[in-house]
Design an enzyme around this catalytic site. Structure first.
Site, PDB file in Angstrom:
ATOM      1  CE1 TYR A  89       1.313   5.254   6.321  1.00 51.89           C
ATOM      2  CE2 TYR A  89       3.596   4.505   6.271  1.00 51.89           C
ATOM      3  CZ  TYR A  89       2.668   5.537   6.362  1.00 51.89           C
ATOM      4  OH  TYR A  89       3.108   6.831   6.487  1.00 51.89           O
ATOM      5  CG  HIS A  90       3.223   3.403  -0.683  1.00 46.82           C
ATOM      6  ND1 HIS A  90       4.563   3.721  -0.729  1.00 46.82           N
ATOM      7  CD2 HIS A  90       2.902   3.000  -1.948  1.00 46.82           C
ATOM      8  CE1 HIS A  90       5.020   3.536  -1.954  1.00 46.82           C
ATOM      9  NE2 HIS A  90       4.032   3.081  -2.707  1.00 46.82           N
ATOM     10  N   GLY A  91       5.315   3.518   2.559  1.00 43.31           N
ATOM     11  CA  GLY A  91       6.359   4.444   2.967  1.00 43.31           C
ATOM     12  C   GLY A  91       6.813   5.305   1.802  1.00 43.31           C
ATOM     13  CD  GLU A 148      -0.623   5.363   3.007  1.00 43.42           C
ATOM     14  OE1 GLU A 148      -1.748   5.479   3.532  1.00 43.42           O
ATOM     15  OE2 GLU A 148      -0.114   4.246   2.715  1.00 43.42           O
ATOM     16  NE  ARG A 163       6.212   8.903   5.722  1.00 39.07           N
ATOM     17  CZ  ARG A 163       5.798   8.799   4.457  1.00 39.07           C
ATOM     18  NH1 ARG A 163       5.030   7.794   4.098  1.00 39.07           N
ATOM     19  NH2 ARG A 163       6.152   9.672   3.551  1.00 39.07           N
TER      20      ARG A 163
END
Length: 331
Positions: A130-132, A203, A241
């Site tokens: 998952y891309h912060g 994202e 995040r």
């Protein structure tokens, strides 16, 4: 007002520096009660200082942390050429040096941990993150694996990364890939780990504290895994995040990004929150599965990791408290 021949320190009681400056400026400009305006300005500056720091810090971090890396790489390259020692991979020593620095930063600033790294197979695999807002967790991940597991991870990054001034040497040293699909497949077939974030820059900029996965119709990564006949490993970093956030909810910025495809969204933060990277169960290679089905399966696995390990919506204060509590246990 102070007379033309009077000093700011004249008399038994000296005036404050601010009052002195206000009197002098008042005489020069002819504006009365200028000290009131200056006092309000100073008060407003102090009031907005934390907000200014929050927005400026990510930029300072980027310039200092990343460009110091670029400087070190250039020094390393120059010394290797001067010594004439080009045995093996010229960048092996640089990789070890930089990943040591990055890993130390992750430990000190975020108390960085990897949970479940024993699930990573000995052979090749496609690692899906998952891309912060900032890929700091990915940098810490590859550093820890190289230092502790002696495993080098290739990374797939957006093309704009190579266009950032000075970044070419960093891209070359760590052999960052931009595609095409064939290059990714060949890397996996050679037995390496390959990291990709299907959500990419979109994202990173426009997901938020609810940790929405934004892959759109992207399924190329799944086809790469099928063609290379390797498993997919879903990976998620808790509080990623909360470390750095973006103003991605501003609609005009989203429209601007879709037009120029550059990261124009302001960021703020750089908070020393607790980072834990969780490695999910590998999704094994299945010759009978389609790219669409594998994409859906990977997304579901990543979503499960988020729901299990991340309190939603994310909270910066809570993430800071987790870091503080962990620090107390370490001490």
């Amino acid at each position: 007002m102070i007379g033309g021949n009077e000093s700011c320190t004249a008399g038994p009681i000296s005036l404050s520096y601010l009052t002195c400056v206000a009197h002098l400026l008042g005489e020069w400009t002819g504006v009365e009660h200028l000290e009131d305006y200056l006092g309000y300005t100073v008060y407003l500056s102090w009031l907005l200082l934390p907000l200014a720091i929050a927005f400026i810090f990510p930029g300072i971090f980027f310039l200092t942390f990343i460009y110091s890396t670029v400087i070190l790489l250039n020094i390393y390259k120059r010394k290797r050429k001067l010594s004439g020692d080009n045995s093996g991979n010229i960048w092996d020593g640089a990789k070890k040096m930089l990943t040591t620095i990055w890993d130390r930063h992750g430990r000190i600033w975020h108390g960085y941990e990897i949970c479940g790294d024993e699930k990573i197979p000995e052979g090749p695999a496609l690692v899906v993150f998952y891309h912060g807002a900032c890929p700091a967790d990915i940098i810490y991940f590859i550093s820890r694996l190289l230092l502790e597991k002696k495993r080098f991870c290739y990374i797939v990054a957006d093309h704009f990364v190579s266009r950032i001034p000075g970044f070419k040497i960093l891209v070359d040293a760590f052999e960052v890939l931009h595609g095409p699909k064939e290059a990714c497949v060949n890397t996996l077939k050679k037995g390496y780990l390959l990291i990709i974030s299907p959500g990419g820059v979109r994202e990173a900029l426009f997901s938020d504290e609810t940790y929405v996965i934004m892959w759109g119709n992207r399924k190329g990564f799944a086809q790469v895994a099928i063609d290379a006949k390797v498993p997919i490993i879903p990976v998620f970093t808790q509080n990623v995040r909360e470390g750095i956030r973006t103003l991605g909810k501003i609609k005009i910025l989203r429209k601007l990004y879709e037009r120029i495809r550059l990261p124009v969204v302001p960021m703020y933060g750089g908070f020393p929150v607790k980072f834990r990277t969780f490695v999910g169960e590998p999704i094994p290679y299945d010759p009978n599965i389609t790219a669409e089905e594998l994409t859906a399966k990977t997304k579901a696995a990543l979503q499960a990791l988020i729901e299990k390990h991340q309190k939603i919506p994310g909270n910066i204060c809570r993430a800071l408290m987790e870091r503080f509590q962990t620090r107390q246990k370490e001490d």
